[in-house]
Scaffold this motif. Structure first.
Motif, PDB file in Angstrom:
ATOM      1  N   ALA A 243      44.214  39.482  78.926  1.00  0.00           N
ATOM      2  CA  ALA A 243      43.047  40.259  79.350  1.00  0.00           C
ATOM      3  C   ALA A 243      43.363  41.727  79.592  1.00  0.00           C
ATOM      4  O   ALA A 243      42.554  42.603  79.286  1.00  0.00           O
ATOM      5  CB  ALA A 243      42.424  39.634  80.593  1.00  0.00           C
ATOM      6  N   ASN A 244      44.557  42.006  80.149  1.00  0.00           N
ATOM      7  CA  ASN A 244      44.904  43.390  80.480  1.00  0.00           C
ATOM      8  C   ASN A 244      45.820  44.048  79.451  1.00  0.00           C
ATOM      9  O   ASN A 244      46.266  45.182  79.661  1.00  0.00           O
ATOM     10  CB  ASN A 244      45.577  43.444  81.856  1.00  0.00           C
ATOM     11  CG  ASN A 244      44.658  42.987  82.965  1.00  0.00           C
ATOM     12  OD1 ASN A 244      43.468  43.292  82.955  1.00  0.00           O
ATOM     13  ND2 ASN A 244      45.203  42.239  83.925  1.00  0.00           N
ATOM     14  N   GLU A 245      46.083  43.366  78.359  1.00  0.00           N
ATOM     15  CA  GLU A 245      47.028  43.887  77.383  1.00  0.00           C
ATOM     16  C   GLU A 245      46.398  44.872  76.399  1.00  0.00           C
ATOM     17  O   GLU A 245      46.933  45.947  76.147  1.00  0.00           O
ATOM     18  CB  GLU A 245      47.677  42.727  76.615  1.00  0.00           C
ATOM     19  CG  GLU A 245      48.615  41.870  77.453  1.00  0.00           C
ATOM     20  CD  GLU A 245      49.929  42.566  77.744  1.00  0.00           C
ATOM     21  OE1 GLU A 245      50.166  43.674  77.225  1.00  0.00           O
ATOM     22  OE2 GLU A 245      50.726  41.997  78.504  1.00  0.00           O
ATOM     23  N   MET A 246      45.261  44.490  75.816  1.00  0.00           N
ATOM     24  CA  MET A 246      44.624  45.335  74.807  1.00  0.00           C
ATOM     25  C   MET A 246      43.140  44.981  74.750  1.00  0.00           C
ATOM     26  O   MET A 246      42.775  43.807  74.794  1.00  0.00           O
ATOM     27  CB  MET A 246      45.289  45.140  73.445  1.00  0.00           C
ATOM     28  CG  MET A 246      44.877  46.143  72.380  1.00  0.00           C
ATOM     29  SD  MET A 246      45.811  45.902  70.831  1.00  0.00           S
ATOM     30  CE  MET A 246      47.403  46.643  71.278  1.00  0.00           C
ATOM     31  N   ALA A 247      42.272  45.992  74.652  1.00  0.00           N
ATOM     32  CA  ALA A 247      40.829  45.807  74.765  1.00  0.00           C
ATOM     33  C   ALA A 247      40.246  44.708  73.867  1.00  0.00           C
ATOM     34  O   ALA A 247      39.436  43.905  74.336  1.00  0.00           O
ATOM     35  CB  ALA A 247      40.118  47.132  74.508  1.00  0.00           C
ATOM     36  N   PRO A 248      40.602  44.620  72.581  1.00  0.00           N
ATOM     37  CA  PRO A 248      39.980  43.587  71.738  1.00  0.00           C
ATOM     38  C   PRO A 248      40.212  42.170  72.242  1.00  0.00           C
ATOM     39  O   PRO A 248      39.385  41.285  72.013  1.00  0.00           O
ATOM     40  CB  PRO A 248      40.644  43.798  70.373  1.00  0.00           C
ATOM     41  CG  PRO A 248      41.107  45.209  70.386  1.00  0.00           C
ATOM     42  CD  PRO A 248      41.510  45.484  71.804  1.00  0.00           C
ATOM     43  N   PHE A 249      41.317  41.940  72.929  1.00  0.00           N
ATOM     44  CA  PHE A 249      41.635  40.592  73.385  1.00  0.00           C
ATOM     45  C   PHE A 249      41.093  40.300  74.776  1.00  0.00           C
ATOM     46  O   PHE A 249      41.114  39.156  75.223  1.00  0.00           O
ATOM     47  CB  PHE A 249      43.152  40.385  73.354  1.00  0.00           C
ATOM     48  CG  PHE A 249      43.762  40.699  72.022  1.00  0.00           C
ATOM     49  CD1 PHE A 249      43.464  39.923  70.918  1.00  0.00           C
ATOM     50  CD2 PHE A 249      44.598  41.786  71.864  1.00  0.00           C
ATOM     51  CE1 PHE A 249      44.012  40.223  69.673  1.00  0.00           C
ATOM     52  CE2 PHE A 249      45.150  42.094  70.639  1.00  0.00           C
ATOM     53  CZ  PHE A 249      44.851  41.314  69.531  1.00  0.00           C
ATOM     54  N   SER A 250      40.600  41.313  75.476  1.00  0.00           N
ATOM     55  CA  SER A 250      40.032  41.093  76.811  1.00  0.00           C
ATOM     56  C   SER A 250      38.687  40.396  76.725  1.00  0.00           C
ATOM     57  O   SER A 250      38.177  39.893  77.735  1.00  0.00           O
ATOM     58  CB  SER A 250      39.886  42.432  77.544  1.00  0.00           C
ATOM     59  OG  SER A 250      38.936  43.265  76.892  1.00  0.00           O
ATOM     60  N   ARG A 251      38.099  40.366  75.537  1.00  0.00           N
ATOM     61  CA  ARG A 251      36.785  39.748  75.373  1.00  0.00           C
ATOM     62  C   ARG A 251      36.857  38.269  74.982  1.00  0.00           C
ATOM     63  O   ARG A 251      35.824  37.622  74.765  1.00  0.00           O
ATOM     64  CB  ARG A 251      35.979  40.522  74.317  1.00  0.00           C
ATOM     65  CG  ARG A 251      35.671  41.964  74.734  1.00  0.00           C
ATOM     66  CD  ARG A 251      34.721  42.629  73.759  1.00  0.00           C
ATOM     67  NE  ARG A 251      35.363  42.942  72.489  1.00  0.00           N
ATOM     68  CZ  ARG A 251      36.004  44.078  72.232  1.00  0.00           C
ATOM     69  NH1 ARG A 251      36.118  45.002  73.173  1.00  0.00           N
ATOM     70  NH2 ARG A 251      36.546  44.307  71.048  1.00  0.00           N
ATOM     71  N   LEU A 252      38.050  37.720  74.874  1.00  0.00           N
ATOM     72  CA  LEU A 252      38.184  36.302  74.560  1.00  0.00           C
ATOM     73  C   LEU A 252      37.685  35.461  75.734  1.00  0.00           C
ATOM     74  O   LEU A 252      37.943  35.790  76.892  1.00  0.00           O
ATOM     75  CB  LEU A 252      39.646  35.964  74.260  1.00  0.00           C
ATOM     76  CG  LEU A 252      40.239  36.588  72.995  1.00  0.00           C
ATOM     77  CD1 LEU A 252      41.738  36.316  72.934  1.00  0.00           C
ATOM     78  CD2 LEU A 252      39.551  36.056  71.746  1.00  0.00           C
ATOM     79  N   ALA A 253      36.995  34.390  75.434  1.00  0.00           N
ATOM     80  CA  ALA A 253      36.401  33.545  76.479  1.00  0.00           C
ATOM     81  C   ALA A 253      37.309  32.356  76.793  1.00  0.00           C
ATOM     82  O   ALA A 253      37.642  31.578  75.894  1.00  0.00           O
ATOM     83  CB  ALA A 253      35.035  33.045  76.024  1.00  0.00           C
TER      84      ALA A 253
END
Length: 277
Positions: A243-253
């Motif tokens: 979640a805190n690593e890179m913006a595109p992956f923070s949106r994973l549910a």
């Protein structure tokens, strides 16, 4: 805390080995020694002061913090920067050449630009961030070596070249853009997350590890099969860690399981490709 700043004077027109430019090493040197430090250029040597304007500051507070080295300017001619680095912060305001962070063991190497080929090859620890693009063989093994990256984190904001994480054994690789062909080839273990598209032959020869593709590929390799379900707890923890690593992956549910494929069965592989739905 010691901060050393090197401002590029002018491109030398040939490659320079930047591996001696480590924050902890330079912080322990007298100022004059830094200026006269010899850097390899093939069979010749060049003094640091011939390439950079050098400055040094000593902060009265936070004296126990790790030393910092800042390089300002385009340094595509500087190869092996951060190679073998173990501590401190190395921040480059510009692009660098090949082998940046090779065999890095600790500390932070931040590149505000592009990096060349073999970035983070055989990396052992620490964190390496590239805001731009990386060349081929990032987080991989050099020719003749059996292991690529075995620890640490490589975060690429842009695109990655061919053979990303070839023979990688451990660690985390994040790519905010696209990947060229053979991403995660011969992966032994570790985690690779790609926000954009991947080229052909991704997961080729994959034995273990995880390849997360945030953008669904057009085709799936024929040597990967349905991996089933039953990994709810893993996915929930995995998503939270990203979640805190890179913006595109923070949106994973966390509650929405991805499609999972196992392989490469051609090499009796037990790796997995995860594709969010």
């Amino acid at each position: 805390m010691t901060t050393i700043t090197l401002r590029v004077k002018a491109p030398p027109g040939f490659a320079i080995d930047g591996s001696p430019l480590k924050p902890a090493t330079l912080a322990s040197m007298p100022f004059a020694t830094i200026e006269h430090l010899a850097l390899r250029a093939g069979d010749e040597t060049v003094a640091v002061s011939d390439l950079f304007d050098v400055s040094r500051t000593e902060a009265a507070t936070d004296s126990e913090q790790a030393p910092t080295l800042i390089i300002e300017g385009d340094a595509r001619w500087l190869i092996r920067l951060g190679a073998g680095m173990e501590a401190g912060t190395l921040h480059v305001h510009g692009a660098v050449g090949d082998y940046a962070g090779a065999q890095m063991r600790g500390g932070l190497l931040a590149i505000d630009g592009d990096a060349g080929e073999f970035t983070a090859c055989e990396m052992r620890g620490g964190r390496l961030t590239v805001s731009g693009n990386c060349g081929a063989f990032a987080a991989s093994a050099r020719a003749g070596e059996m292991e690529g990256m075995t620890g640490g984190t490589l975060a690429i904001g842009g695109n990655a070249g061919e053979r990303l994480a070839d023979r990688m054994r451990r660690g985390l690789v994040l790519v905010g853009g696209d990947c060229a062909d053979y991403a995660a080839s011969r992966l032994v273990a570790g985690t690779i997350c790609v926000a954009g598209r991947v080229g052909a032959h991704y997961g080729y020869g994959m034995r273990r590890g995880t390849l997360l593709l945030n953008t669904a590929p057009a085709t799936l390799p024929t040597t990967f099969v349905d991996g089933g379900r039953g990994f709810d707890v893993f996915w929930s923890l995995f998503v939270r860690s990203l979640a805190n690593e890179m913006a595109p992956f923070s949106r994973l549910a966390p509650h929405r399981l991805p499609r999972r494929y196992a392989g490469d069965v051609a090499v009796d592989g037990r790796g997995e490709i995860l594709i969010p739905v």
